[in-house]
Design a protein around this motif. Structure first.
Motif, mmCIF file in Angstrom:
data_model
loop_
_atom_site.group_PDB
_atom_site.id
_atom_site.type_symbol
_atom_site.label_atom_id
_atom_site.label_comp_id
_atom_site.label_asym_id
_atom_site.label_seq_id
_atom_site.Cartn_x
_atom_site.Cartn_y
_atom_site.Cartn_z
ATOM 1 N N ALA A 1 0.826 -1.214 0.000
ATOM 2 C CA ALA A 1 0.000 0.000 0.000
ATOM 3 C C ALA A 1 0.855 1.258 0.000
ATOM 4 C CB ALA A 1 -0.941 0.001 1.202
ATOM 5 N N ASN A 2 2.142 1.106 0.295
ATOM 6 C CA ASN A 2 3.054 2.247 0.244
ATOM 7 C C ASN A 2 3.319 2.645 -1.205
ATOM 8 O OD1 ASN A 2 3.634 2.499 3.100
ATOM 9 N ND2 ASN A 2 4.693 0.539 2.915
ATOM 10 N N GLU A 3 3.828 3.862 -1.376
ATOM 11 C CA GLU A 3 4.200 4.305 -2.720
ATOM 12 C C GLU A 3 5.335 3.431 -3.251
ATOM 13 O OE1 GLU A 3 3.041 6.731 -4.826
ATOM 14 O OE2 GLU A 3 1.355 6.784 -3.429
ATOM 15 N N PRO A 4 5.333 3.107 -4.548
ATOM 16 C CA PRO A 4 6.437 2.310 -5.097
ATOM 17 C C PRO A 4 7.774 3.002 -4.846
ATOM 18 C CG PRO A 4 4.648 2.488 -6.686
ATOM 19 C CD PRO A 4 4.318 3.421 -5.563
ATOM 20 N N PRO A 5 8.791 2.250 -4.485
ATOM 21 C CA PRO A 5 10.114 2.857 -4.235
ATOM 22 C C PRO A 5 10.696 3.464 -5.509
ATOM 23 C CG PRO A 5 9.981 0.613 -3.344
ATOM 24 C CD PRO A 5 8.776 0.810 -4.198
ATOM 25 N N GLN A 6 11.575 4.419 -5.329
ATOM 26 C CA GLN A 6 12.313 4.965 -6.465
ATOM 27 C C GLN A 6 13.239 3.883 -7.016
ATOM 28 O OE1 GLN A 6 11.990 8.186 -7.796
ATOM 29 N NE2 GLN A 6 10.186 8.185 -6.461
ATOM 30 N N TYR A 7 13.486 3.923 -8.298
ATOM 31 C CA TYR A 7 14.337 2.899 -8.898
ATOM 32 C C TYR A 7 15.040 3.458 -10.128
ATOM 33 C CZ TYR A 7 10.573 2.475 -12.359
ATOM 34 O OH TYR A 7 9.652 2.738 -13.337
ATOM 35 N N GLU A 8 16.116 2.772 -10.518
ATOM 36 C CA GLU A 8 16.790 3.062 -11.776
ATOM 37 C C GLU A 8 16.346 2.009 -12.778
ATOM 38 O OE1 GLU A 8 21.299 3.622 -13.614
ATOM 39 O OE2 GLU A 8 20.961 3.643 -11.442
ATOM 40 N N GLY A 9 15.665 2.445 -13.819
ATOM 41 C CA GLY A 9 15.026 1.512 -14.724
ATOM 42 C C GLY A 9 15.984 0.795 -15.657
ATOM 43 N N CYS A 10 15.522 -0.357 -16.157
ATOM 44 C CA CYS A 10 16.253 -1.118 -17.161
ATOM 45 C C CYS A 10 15.249 -1.892 -18.003
ATOM 46 C CB CYS A 10 17.263 -2.065 -16.499
ATOM 47 S SG CYS A 10 16.515 -3.431 -15.581
ATOM 48 N N PHE A 11 15.751 -2.581 -18.988
ATOM 49 C CA PHE A 11 14.944 -3.402 -19.883
ATOM 50 C C PHE A 11 14.488 -4.657 -19.139
ATOM 51 C CE2 PHE A 11 14.755 -6.670 -23.283
ATOM 52 C CZ PHE A 11 13.845 -6.074 -24.144
ATOM 53 N N LEU A 12 13.171 -4.910 -19.109
ATOM 54 C CA LEU A 12 12.612 -6.052 -18.392
ATOM 55 C C LEU A 12 11.915 -7.007 -19.355
ATOM 56 C CD1 LEU A 12 10.795 -4.303 -15.378
ATOM 57 C CD2 LEU A 12 13.168 -5.114 -15.471
ATOM 58 N N HIS A 13 12.069 -8.296 -19.113
ATOM 59 C CA HIS A 13 11.216 -9.280 -19.797
ATOM 60 C C HIS A 13 9.804 -9.143 -19.269
ATOM 61 C CE1 HIS A 13 9.267 -13.152 -20.558
ATOM 62 N NE2 HIS A 13 10.159 -13.357 -21.529
ATOM 63 N N ARG A 14 9.668 -9.015 -18.000
ATOM 64 C CA ARG A 14 8.446 -8.789 -17.219
ATOM 65 C C ARG A 14 7.636 -10.060 -16.936
ATOM 66 N NH1 ARG A 14 5.878 -8.000 -13.560
ATOM 67 N NH2 ARG A 14 4.310 -6.412 -13.127
ATOM 68 N N ASP A 15 7.898 -11.145 -17.678
ATOM 69 C CA ASP A 15 7.229 -12.408 -17.363
ATOM 70 C C ASP A 15 8.255 -13.541 -17.386
ATOM 71 O OD1 ASP A 15 5.141 -14.042 -16.659
ATOM 72 O OD2 ASP A 15 4.346 -14.262 -18.688
ATOM 73 N N PHE A 16 9.428 -13.260 -16.823
ATOM 74 C CA PHE A 16 10.524 -14.221 -16.821
ATOM 75 C C PHE A 16 10.313 -15.226 -15.693
ATOM 76 C CE2 PHE A 16 14.708 -15.847 -15.799
ATOM 77 C CZ PHE A 16 15.324 -15.990 -17.044
#
Length: 280
Positions: free
Chosen positions: A143-158
């Motif tokens: 329920a908390n706000e999503p943490p800050q992150y440094e993005g990269c290329f994701l498969h997303r369903d690996f």
């Protein structure tokens, strides 16, 4: 998904794989999903250490085909979900995931930003649970706000169901990574979390922990443990209340031991372990 045998000139590929969307939900979203997969396969054709299928053709709006479809090359290897030697597959999984996250994508070619697959209001606490407090605490975390992150290329369903292996015993080798329709841009933690949840359900929570350990040891960068836990719980709670929808497909692939009750217990134990609740 169909495996096709092709006939033609000697230099033509002997086989291909046809992905066809026929269910109403997927037909509705086919244009976005299949175009995303096609764009990703074009990108990965230039990447040596990510063994993705080659794109042979795509018709996302069924202009020529009966249904929205994508045609791709057939990769060697097979899906392996069995418990035997599963520990030997964790290192190749972590290594392959790290290679995916290191794919260099120009800003103009980045895929969409990741989408969360659940939210606090959508999580259903299992009716049969004897530990409702575990689920309440987990819901409070996401329920908390999503943490800050440094993005990269994701498969997303690996996960192991989308990875092909060759090699025997303790020397498995990844020969293919498939199903790129959910490709996204986001934190590496999210891909690691998704694979970890699947490993926890397939083999137990220790396998999930081992994946994270190996990813870090191989040079992968993840958020500090408390922040990383957010992404692990966000993924795990998307399976609530019982993870039966994924277990059904795994049983069809030979894991008859993954009964509804067993995967439900493993999911709850995994969530409890992430929260540090004893007795899981």
């Amino acid at each position: 998904m169909r495996r096709l045998r092709l006939e033609g000139p000697p230099d033509a590929p002997g086989h291909a794989v046809l992905r066809t969307f026929v269910a109403p939900f997927f037909v509705t979203h086919a244009e976005g999903l299949l175009n995303r997969e096609a764009d990703t396969l074009r990108l990965l054709a230039t990447v040596d250490d990510v063994p993705a299928p080659a794109l042979l053709g795509v018709d996302p709006v069924a202009a020529e085909c009966e249904h929205p479809s994508l045609l791709m090359s057939l990769l060697p290897g097979a899906v392996r979900l069995d418990d035997a030697d599963h520990e030997a597959r964790i290192d190749p999984l972590a290594r392959q995931l790290l290679a995916i996250h290191r794919v260099n994508v120009p800003p103009s070619a980045r895929p969409r930003v990741y989408q969360a697959w659940t939210s606090p209001e959508r999580v259903r606490v299992p009716e049969a649970t004897t530990r409702p407090e575990v689920w309440r605490r987990a819901i409070e975390v996401i329920a908390n706000e999503p943490p800050q992150y440094e993005g990269c290329f994701l498969h997303r369903d690996f996960h192991p169901g989308n990875v092909l292996f060759d090699g025997e015993g303790t020397r498995p080798r990844v020969t293919g990574v498939v199903d790129w329709v959910e490709t996204s841009w986001g934190p590496p933690d999210l891909d690691v979390a998704h694979c970890a949840t699947a490993l926890a359900l397939l083999h137990g929570s220790r396998a999930a922990t081992r994946l994270t350990e190996r990813y870090r040891a191989l040079g992968g960068t993840l958020a500090p443990p408390a922040t990383h836990r957010y992404w692990r719980l966000l993924d795990a709670l998307a399976y609530a209340p019982d993870a039966e929808r994924v277990a059904t497909s795994w049983r069809a692939l030979g894991r008859a031991d993954l009964t509804p009750g067993r995967v439900a217990r493993r999911l709850e134990g995994y969530v409890a372990g992430l929260l540090g609740v004893r007795g899981c």
